[in-house]
Motif scaffolding. Structure first.
Motif, mmCIF file in Angstrom:
data_model
loop_
_atom_site.group_PDB
_atom_site.id
_atom_site.type_symbol
_atom_site.label_atom_id
_atom_site.label_comp_id
_atom_site.label_asym_id
_atom_site.label_seq_id
_atom_site.Cartn_x
_atom_site.Cartn_y
_atom_site.Cartn_z
ATOM 1 N N SER A 107 0.826 -1.199 0.000
ATOM 2 C CA SER A 107 0.000 0.000 0.000
ATOM 3 C C SER A 107 0.864 1.254 0.000
ATOM 4 O O SER A 107 0.575 2.229 -0.705
ATOM 5 N N ARG A 108 1.949 1.218 0.776
ATOM 6 C CA ARG A 108 2.861 2.377 0.832
ATOM 7 C C ARG A 108 3.548 2.588 -0.520
ATOM 8 O O ARG A 108 3.668 3.719 -0.999
ATOM 9 N N GLN A 120 -0.281 3.306 -10.861
ATOM 10 C CA GLN A 120 -0.556 2.526 -9.655
ATOM 11 C C GLN A 120 -0.166 1.066 -9.835
ATOM 12 O O GLN A 120 -0.145 0.551 -10.957
ATOM 13 N N ILE A 121 0.125 0.435 -8.708
ATOM 14 C CA ILE A 121 0.336 -1.011 -8.703
ATOM 15 C C ILE A 121 -1.046 -1.654 -8.725
ATOM 16 O O ILE A 121 -1.892 -1.317 -7.892
ATOM 17 N N PRO A 122 -1.330 -2.545 -9.665
ATOM 18 C CA PRO A 122 -2.653 -3.188 -9.689
ATOM 19 C C PRO A 122 -2.990 -3.792 -8.323
ATOM 20 O O PRO A 122 -2.137 -4.408 -7.680
ATOM 21 N N LYS A 123 -4.230 -3.587 -7.874
ATOM 22 C CA LYS A 123 -4.605 -4.032 -6.528
ATOM 23 C C LYS A 123 -4.392 -5.533 -6.352
ATOM 24 O O LYS A 123 -3.947 -5.985 -5.298
ATOM 25 N N ALA A 124 -4.693 -6.284 -7.386
ATOM 26 C CA ALA A 124 -4.510 -7.743 -7.295
ATOM 27 C C ALA A 124 -3.040 -8.105 -7.107
ATOM 28 O O ALA A 124 -2.707 -9.104 -6.464
ATOM 29 N N ALA A 125 -2.138 -7.268 -7.638
ATOM 30 C CA ALA A 125 -0.704 -7.557 -7.545
ATOM 31 C C ALA A 125 -0.122 -7.164 -6.204
ATOM 32 O O ALA A 125 0.893 -7.709 -5.779
ATOM 33 N N ARG A 126 -0.773 -6.241 -5.506
ATOM 34 C CA ARG A 126 -0.190 -5.792 -4.232
ATOM 35 C C ARG A 126 -0.917 -6.340 -3.008
ATOM 36 O O ARG A 126 -0.383 -6.306 -1.909
ATOM 37 N N ASN A 127 -2.141 -6.834 -3.168
ATOM 38 C CA ASN A 127 -2.847 -7.366 -2.002
ATOM 39 C C ASN A 127 -2.465 -8.818 -1.726
ATOM 40 O O ASN A 127 -2.052 -9.162 -0.638
ATOM 41 N N LEU A 128 -2.637 -9.686 -2.731
ATOM 42 C CA LEU A 128 -2.242 -11.087 -2.607
ATOM 43 C C LEU A 128 -2.769 -11.736 -1.334
ATOM 44 O O LEU A 128 -2.097 -12.507 -0.666
ATOM 45 N N GLY A 129 -3.998 -11.377 -0.935
ATOM 46 C CA GLY A 129 -4.599 -11.963 0.260
ATOM 47 C C GLY A 129 -3.882 -11.590 1.527
ATOM 48 O O GLY A 129 -3.845 -12.371 2.473
ATOM 49 N N THR A 130 -3.333 -10.380 1.588
ATOM 50 C CA THR A 130 -2.489 -10.026 2.728
ATOM 51 C C THR A 130 -3.132 -9.047 3.708
ATOM 52 O O THR A 130 -2.452 -8.455 4.519
ATOM 53 N N SER A 131 -4.438 -8.834 3.648
ATOM 54 C CA SER A 131 -5.109 -7.830 4.478
ATOM 55 C C SER A 131 -4.463 -6.470 4.286
ATOM 56 O O SER A 131 -4.236 -5.720 5.225
ATOM 57 N N SER A 132 -4.157 -6.161 3.027
ATOM 58 C CA SER A 132 -3.435 -4.916 2.727
ATOM 59 C C SER A 132 -4.210 -3.688 3.148
ATOM 60 O O SER A 132 -5.423 -3.616 3.036
ATOM 61 N N ALA A 133 -3.452 -2.711 3.650
ATOM 62 C CA ALA A 133 -4.006 -1.394 3.985
ATOM 63 C C ALA A 133 -5.266 -1.520 4.824
ATOM 64 O O ALA A 133 -6.323 -1.006 4.489
ATOM 65 N N SER A 134 -5.159 -2.190 5.955
ATOM 66 C CA SER A 134 -6.343 -2.470 6.773
ATOM 67 C C SER A 134 -7.001 -1.209 7.310
ATOM 68 O O SER A 134 -8.154 -1.236 7.737
ATOM 69 N N LEU A 135 -6.285 -0.077 7.293
ATOM 70 C CA LEU A 135 -6.875 1.167 7.785
ATOM 71 C C LEU A 135 -7.503 1.995 6.676
ATOM 72 O O LEU A 135 -8.053 3.057 6.934
ATOM 73 N N ASP A 136 -7.427 1.546 5.412
ATOM 74 C CA ASP A 136 -8.055 2.288 4.326
ATOM 75 C C ASP A 136 -9.567 2.329 4.533
ATOM 76 O O ASP A 136 -10.192 1.332 4.894
ATOM 77 N N SER A 137 -10.169 3.483 4.279
ATOM 78 C CA SER A 137 -11.601 3.630 4.523
ATOM 79 C C SER A 137 -12.433 2.704 3.645
ATOM 80 O O SER A 137 -13.554 2.346 4.010
ATOM 81 N N ASP A 138 -11.903 2.304 2.482
ATOM 82 C CA ASP A 138 -12.649 1.410 1.600
ATOM 83 C C ASP A 138 -12.930 0.054 2.245
ATOM 84 O O ASP A 138 -13.806 -0.684 1.797
ATOM 85 N N ASN A 139 -12.168 -0.264 3.288
ATOM 86 C CA ASN A 139 -12.342 -1.559 3.945
ATOM 87 C C ASN A 139 -13.397 -1.530 5.054
ATOM 88 O O ASN A 139 -13.591 -2.507 5.757
ATOM 89 N N TYR A 140 -14.064 -0.375 5.233
ATOM 90 C CA TYR A 140 -15.039 -0.239 6.306
ATOM 91 C C TYR A 140 -16.378 0.231 5.762
ATOM 92 O O TYR A 140 -16.443 1.003 4.816
ATOM 93 N N SER A 141 -17.430 -0.214 6.402
ATOM 94 C CA SER A 141 -18.758 0.295 6.058
ATOM 95 C C SER A 141 -18.925 1.685 6.667
ATOM 96 O O SER A 141 -18.180 2.085 7.568
ATOM 97 N N LYS A 142 -19.920 2.432 6.190
ATOM 98 C CA LYS A 142 -20.189 3.759 6.754
ATOM 99 C C LYS A 142 -20.520 3.664 8.241
ATOM 100 O O LYS A 142 -20.134 4.529 9.034
ATOM 101 N N LYS A 143 -21.209 2.599 8.617
ATOM 102 C CA LYS A 143 -21.588 2.424 10.014
ATOM 103 C C LYS A 143 -20.352 2.269 10.898
ATOM 104 O O LYS A 143 -20.252 2.872 11.973
#
Length: 283
Positions: A107-108, A120-143
């Protein structure tokens, strides 16, 4: 020489890159660092990351030709580490590393590539099932995001009460104040949608404007950020944030006057330093 996250001097010698990259590419990287607007601590960390990428890709290609820092080079580095972790539990440097850590690193690196205008680095190439960028807002619901904001506001109320309690020891009040600054950084990011580096560099004109738009939002003017140039900003956040900004601006203004600084910086700890990445992480 830049100050690292622990406020110690760190030497970042771009001449080290000559072993892996052309002079032209090194000059490009230097100019990108100069224009980045990053804090010293971010420059030190990102310099180390780029050096790792260049060294790995250069040696992976047999050391026969110079390489460049790019999204493709980063993806190659991340994938090689992921395969190494899967088979040995260690990264390509032969050091223990968790896949979650690799995800944060990806993510960095992606942020650096975007900042440099390299794509950008393609998301599939940088995540690899690694819980990448766990603090990114996209990973949370509005609630869940609202719950995080509520927790920050609740903590702010408790910290402010502690800081204003003159019966407490000076060290305890100083600790509470520093945490208040970290708290305010996260709340500002939540309300305004700004990035960490941009937020930390914010300062105010002598006059700031906060006015209603007639809907559920307000207009905030007078905030500026200091990157390669000073940039005036205008925001239209939800009206519910008005009391937070009024409270924090009053608190930070009093503090800046005590420090004797030339500008009304919004985020300065008791010692006059801006919160480091380590401070925010611990908070």
């Amino acid at each position: 020489v830049w100050k690292d996250g622990k406020h110690s001097n760190a030497t970042c010698d771009f001449a080290e890159f000559k072993a892996y990259a052309t002079d032209e590419h090194i000059h490009l990287l230097i100019s990108k660092f100069q224009q980045s607007g990053w804090s010293d601590a971010s420059k030190v960390e990102n310099f180390k990351q780029i050096r790792k990428i260049l060294a790995y890709v250069y040696h992976a290609q047999g050391g026969k030709q110079k390489v460049s820092f790019s999204p493709e080079a980063c993806a190659q580095f991340i994938h090689a580490n992921y395969l190494s972790i899967a088979s040995t539990g260690k990264g390509v440097s032969n050091k223990l590393i968790k896949t979650k850590t690799l995800g944060h690193q990806g993510s960095r690196l992606n942020s650096i590539c975007k900042k440099f205008g390299l794509g950008q680095i393609p998301k599939a190439a940088r995540n690899l099932g690694t819980s990448s960028a766990s603090l990114d807002s996209d990973n949370y619901s509005k609630k869940v995001l609202r719950s995080i904001a509520f927790a920050l506001l609740t903590d702010r109320k408790a910290l402010l009460k502690q800081y204003l309690d003159e019966t407490l020891p000076k060290g305890q009040r100083k600790f509470a104040f520093d945490r208040l600054m970290c708290n305010a950084v996260f709340l500002t990011i939540y309300y305004l949608g700004t990035g960490q580096t941009e937020t930390l560099s914010m300062f105010l004109d002598d006059v700031w404007i906060c006015k209603n738009t007639g809907s559920s939002r307000i207009i905030i003017e007078g905030l500026k950020t200091r990157g390669y140039t000073v940039e005036p900003r205008s925001f239209t956040p939800r009206a519910t944030c008005k009391s937070f900004f009024e409270s924090h601006i009053e608190l930070s203004k009093t503090h800046i006057l005590l420090l004797g600084l030339d500008k009304h910086y919004l985020f300065r700890k008791a010692n006059g330093q801006m919160p480091s990445g380590d401070n925010l992480c611990i908070y």
